[in-house]
Design an enzyme around this catalytic site. Structure first.
Site, PDB file in Angstrom:
ATOM      1  N   THR A 133       5.921  48.293  21.205  1.00  8.11           N
ATOM      2  CA  THR A 133       6.598  48.378  19.916  1.00  8.11           C
ATOM      3  C   THR A 133       7.267  47.046  19.592  1.00  8.11           C
ATOM      4  O   THR A 133       7.274  46.604  18.441  1.00  8.11           O
ATOM      5  CB  THR A 133       7.614  49.539  19.949  1.00  8.11           C
ATOM      6  N   GLY A 162       4.655  44.763  18.317  1.00  7.01           N
ATOM      7  CA  GLY A 162       4.226  45.343  17.044  1.00  7.01           C
ATOM      8  C   GLY A 162       5.196  44.986  15.922  1.00  7.01           C
ATOM      9  O   GLY A 162       4.786  44.641  14.808  1.00  7.01           O
ATOM     10  N   GLU A 195      -0.914  50.264  16.898  1.00  6.43           N
ATOM     11  CA  GLU A 195      -0.786  51.421  17.800  1.00  6.43           C
ATOM     12  C   GLU A 195       0.224  51.027  18.860  1.00  6.43           C
ATOM     13  O   GLU A 195      -0.066  50.164  19.693  1.00  6.43           O
ATOM     14  CB  GLU A 195      -2.133  51.736  18.462  1.00  6.43           C
ATOM     15  N   CYS A 207      -0.107  55.184  26.417  1.00 11.05           N
ATOM     16  CA  CYS A 207       0.907  55.263  25.354  1.00 11.05           C
ATOM     17  C   CYS A 207       1.160  56.717  24.950  1.00 11.05           C
ATOM     18  O   CYS A 207       2.267  57.067  24.560  1.00 11.05           O
ATOM     19  CB  CYS A 207       0.495  54.426  24.164  1.00 11.05           C
TER      20      CYS A 207
HETATM   21  P1  NAP Z   1       2.433  43.628  24.814  1.00  5.84           P
HETATM   22  O1  NAP Z   1       3.229  42.458  25.186  1.00  5.84           O
HETATM   23  O2  NAP Z   1       2.707  44.281  23.520  1.00  5.84           O
HETATM   24  O3  NAP Z   1       0.895  43.181  24.870  1.00  5.84           O
HETATM   25  C1  NAP Z   1      -0.167  43.685  24.077  1.00  5.84           C
HETATM   26  C2  NAP Z   1      -1.066  42.529  23.647  1.00  5.84           C
HETATM   27  O4  NAP Z   1      -0.360  41.678  22.741  1.00  5.84           O
HETATM   28  C3  NAP Z   1      -1.506  41.635  24.795  1.00  5.84           C
HETATM   29  O5  NAP Z   1      -2.804  41.163  24.550  1.00  5.84           O
HETATM   30  C4  NAP Z   1      -0.484  40.517  24.706  1.00  5.84           C
HETATM   31  O6  NAP Z   1      -0.860  39.349  25.350  1.00  5.84           O
HETATM   32  C5  NAP Z   1      -0.359  40.344  23.218  1.00  5.84           C
HETATM   33  N1  NAP Z   1       0.866  39.695  22.754  1.00  5.84           N
HETATM   34  C6  NAP Z   1       2.030  39.474  23.430  1.00  5.84           C
HETATM   35  N2  NAP Z   1       2.924  38.852  22.636  1.00  5.84           N
HETATM   36  C7  NAP Z   1       2.324  38.681  21.441  1.00  5.84           C
HETATM   37  C8  NAP Z   1       2.743  38.112  20.203  1.00  5.84           C
HETATM   38  N3  NAP Z   1       3.963  37.612  20.033  1.00  5.84           N
HETATM   39  N4  NAP Z   1       1.883  38.113  19.158  1.00  5.84           N
HETATM   40  C9  NAP Z   1       0.645  38.626  19.293  1.00  5.84           C
HETATM   41  N5  NAP Z   1       0.187  39.168  20.441  1.00  5.84           N
HETATM   42  C10 NAP Z   1       1.012  39.211  21.507  1.00  5.84           C
HETATM   43  O7  NAP Z   1       2.506  44.684  25.926  1.00  5.84           O
HETATM   44  P2  NAP Z   1       2.628  44.364  27.497  1.00  5.84           P
HETATM   45  O8  NAP Z   1       3.554  43.244  27.785  1.00  5.84           O
HETATM   46  O9  NAP Z   1       1.274  44.250  28.034  1.00  5.84           O
HETATM   47  O10 NAP Z   1       3.308  45.689  27.960  1.00  5.84           O
HETATM   48  C11 NAP Z   1       4.693  45.883  27.685  1.00  5.84           C
HETATM   49  C12 NAP Z   1       4.958  47.306  27.315  1.00  5.84           C
HETATM   50  O11 NAP Z   1       4.158  47.667  26.189  1.00  5.84           O
HETATM   51  C13 NAP Z   1       4.585  48.307  28.367  1.00  5.84           C
HETATM   52  O12 NAP Z   1       5.554  48.455  29.308  1.00  5.84           O
HETATM   53  C14 NAP Z   1       4.397  49.533  27.536  1.00  5.84           C
HETATM   54  O13 NAP Z   1       5.612  50.162  27.307  1.00  5.84           O
HETATM   55  C15 NAP Z   1       3.857  49.029  26.245  1.00  5.84           C
HETATM   56  N6  NAP Z   1       2.406  49.162  26.128  1.00  5.84           N
HETATM   57  C16 NAP Z   1       1.927  50.059  25.243  1.00  5.84           C
HETATM   58  C17 NAP Z   1       0.561  50.226  25.117  1.00  5.84           C
HETATM   59  C18 NAP Z   1      -0.039  51.184  24.174  1.00  5.84           C
HETATM   60  O14 NAP Z   1      -1.169  51.589  24.387  1.00  5.84           O
HETATM   61  N7  NAP Z   1       0.621  51.554  23.107  1.00  5.84           N
HETATM   62  C19 NAP Z   1      -0.312  49.492  25.908  1.00  5.84           C
HETATM   63  C20 NAP Z   1       0.220  48.560  26.819  1.00  5.84           C
HETATM   64  C21 NAP Z   1       1.583  48.396  26.887  1.00  5.84           C
HETATM   65  P3  NAP Z   1      -0.485  39.203  26.924  1.00  5.84           P
HETATM   66  O15 NAP Z   1      -1.340  40.148  27.654  1.00  5.84           O
HETATM   67  O16 NAP Z   1      -0.805  37.819  27.252  1.00  5.84           O
HETATM   68  O17 NAP Z   1       0.983  39.498  27.039  1.00  5.84           O
END
Ligand code: NAP
Ligand code: MG
Length: 482
Positions: A235, A238, A255, A289
């Site tokens: 989130t 997002g 999502e 999620c």
């Molecule tokens: P995240 O940081 O939101 O990563 C999702 C994607 O966005 C990854 O490809 C990430 O790259 C990229 N990203 C990161 N910062 C960005 C930015 N400023 N602008 C555009 N894209 C960006 O999630 P996460 O760090 O992997 O996980 C953190 C938390 O997110 C988890 O603990 C969980 O609560 C939640 N999560 C939710 C879902 C879901 O299905 N809704 C899935 C995964 C995680 P990088 O991989 O290089 O960071």
């Protein structure tokens, strides 16, 4: 009586991993400048080195996607696009075992899941959207709906190839071209998918994959050549994306997180319910999620359900993800493990009671035993925040209305499960729950024809089904997306 299981490891000889990967731009792999390692989270073994994409790599990918859009892809008939999607779907099925093993190595999830759930659903997603490509006029979205152009797609690490399929299949079916960034820790199956695009002779530039970190994702979001964004992840990110595109005409589906409730009424079939609760939160290490991360159980049967749940949890096999008998694999990264440990420690500090079965966890790799917290109150952080790990918070209720109020009392609204033998109660509850997906007497069931998405901080818009197509088409009907 407990049974000893002989090891049943799946062979990894089917996959060949290169020591280093570049980006996939305009139909070819191009060398990256900087690289970072990707590891097997079950062993901490370095599997390969992944290119860290910068703004110039993103720019090249967007240019290639724009050119492919104007010169080739937007000129093809839906029937022709559909042929490519069918071809990709068939190749994915042919190479399913290879994808399953690679996903398990890079992500840490059990082979049983990648083999039986992730990869079959990936192929199903391409087959489903292949079928739509020449029927968009009949999708209820108006006559001859038009694509946007280049879609920027950013995906997380929890279902790496499945999230790619959720994004790429509808984009291509509707006539858009793609620049996709996989998550930092799980790029390998996306790079193998690039090979599938070559094998299917997909025209150059229709799918481009730029690997990297958050800054690479941000470069995609902010590139002026991107017309539509599809994001799955936290989130927090997002919200950053929503802010970044607020004053542009970029369309977006987001999502985001969830804090799903499994609501158990006193007439629920106990054994099936316990199995459903286990599937709801311990499936994929709780890296889901829409996980059923809260159990909201009627007070009169709470004791019985919790007792049986503990017996069942003690039988969950935690260990080598490549072993065909494993139920619960490795946590995807050290960072995620730290986050799960921190939030669980907060649960202890807030006075909830923690229980886990005895597990022999390896000291190499990232592991967390299946865990339940009882005596949780609505105000506790473990009842409000996404833990994204195999941790269940248990709350109780006395009246059906109280169950609804508790289930809806989080900033999220992605999923819910209802367990009851009474159909009228299931319909009543499903009307009162603010959740995008509601399962009855089951949990975590997915189908490409079924739209997926959430209320409140769980995101914007829907993916999958006819609703998901609309998000990639200019005169698509309103879906709640920007
Ligand atoms: P995240 O940081 O939101 O990563 C999702 C994607 O966005 C990854 O490809 C990430 O790259 C990229 N990203 C990161 N910062 C960005 C930015 N400023 N602008 C555009 N894209 C960006 O999630 P996460 O760090 O992997 O996980 C953190 C938390 O997110 C988890 O603990 C969980 O609560 C939640 N999560 C939710 C879902 C879901 O299905 N809704 C899935 C995964 C995680 P990088 O991989 O290089 O960071
Ligand atoms: Mg990895």
């Amino acid at each position: 009586m407990t049974f000893e299981y002989a090891p049943a490891p799946e062979s990894r000889s089917i996959v060949s991993i290169k020591p280093k990967y570049g980006h996939f731009i305009n139909g070819s792999f191009v060398a990256g400048k900087k690289h970072f390692p990707t590891i097997n989270p079950a062993t901490e073994e370095i599997l390969s080195h992944i290119a860290l994409g910068g703004a110039s790599d993103v720019d090249k990918a967007v240019m290639a996607a724009q050119k492919a859009y104007t010169k080739t892809w937007s000129k093809l008939s839906g029937e022709e696009r559909g042929k490519y999607l069918y071809r990709i779907a068939r190749i994915l099925q042919e190479r399913a075992r290879e994808f399953a093993v690679l996903e398990t190595l890079d992500n840490g999830k059990p082979i049983r899941e990648t083999r039986d759930i992730d990869i079959p659903l990936v192929a199903a997603h391409f087959f489903y959207h292949a079928g739509w490509a020449d029927k968009l006029d009949y999708a209820g979205l108006g006559h001859n709906p038009k694509s946007y152009g280049v879609a920027g797609q950013i995906i997380p690490w929890n279902f790496p190839l499945l999230m790619l399929a959720w994004k790429v299949a509808p984009a291509l079916a509707t006539g858009n071209t793609v620049v996709l960034k996989p998550a930092e820790t799980t790029s390998l199956t996306a790079l193998l998918f690039a090979e599938v695009c070559q094998q299917a002779e997909l025209p150059d530039g229709v799918v481009n994959i730029v690997t990297g970190d958050g800054s690479t994702g941000s470069a995609i979001v902010n590139h002026p050549g991107i017309h539509k964004i599809a994001f799955t992840g936290s989130t927090e990110v997002g919200k950053k994306i929503a802010r970044a595109i607020a004053s542009t005409d970029k369309k977006a589906t987001l999502e985001l997180g969830g804090k799903g409730a499994n609501i158990v009424f006193d007439d629920a079939p106990v054994d099936e319910t316990v199995e459903g609760i286990v599937n709801g939160i311990f499936f994929n290490q709780g890296h889901v999620c829409c996980a059923g991360s809260r159990l909201i159980v009627q007070e009169s049967i709470a004791e019985e359900i919790i007792e049986k749940l503990k017996v069942r949890m003690a039988k969950i096999r935690v260990g080598d993800p490549l072993d065909k008998n494993t139920d619960l694999g490795a946590i995807n990264s050290k960072e995620q493990l730290i986050k799960i440990k921190e939030l669980s420690a907060i649960g202890d500090a807030e006075g909830a009671e923690r229980w886990s079965p005895q597990c022999n966890l390896s000291n190499k790799g990232f592991w967390f035993a299946p865990t339940i917290f009882t005596g949780v109150t609505q105000a506790n952080r473990i009842a409000q925040e996404e833990i994204f790990g195999p941790v269940l918070s248990v709350l109780t209720f006395r009246t059906p209305q109280e169950a609804m109020d508790k289930a809806n009392n989080t900033p999220f609204g992605l999923s819910a499960g209802i367990w009851s033998e009474k159909g009228s109660r299931i319909f009543w509850a499903s009307q009162h729950l603010k959740a995008g997906v509601i399962w009855a007497n089951t949990f975590n069931k997915f189908d490409p024809a079924s739209p997926f998405g959430g209320y409140k901080e769980s995101g914007w818009g829907r993916e999958g089904g006819k609703h998901g197509l609309a998000a990639y088409l200019k005169n698509g009907k309103e879906t709640g997306a920007k």
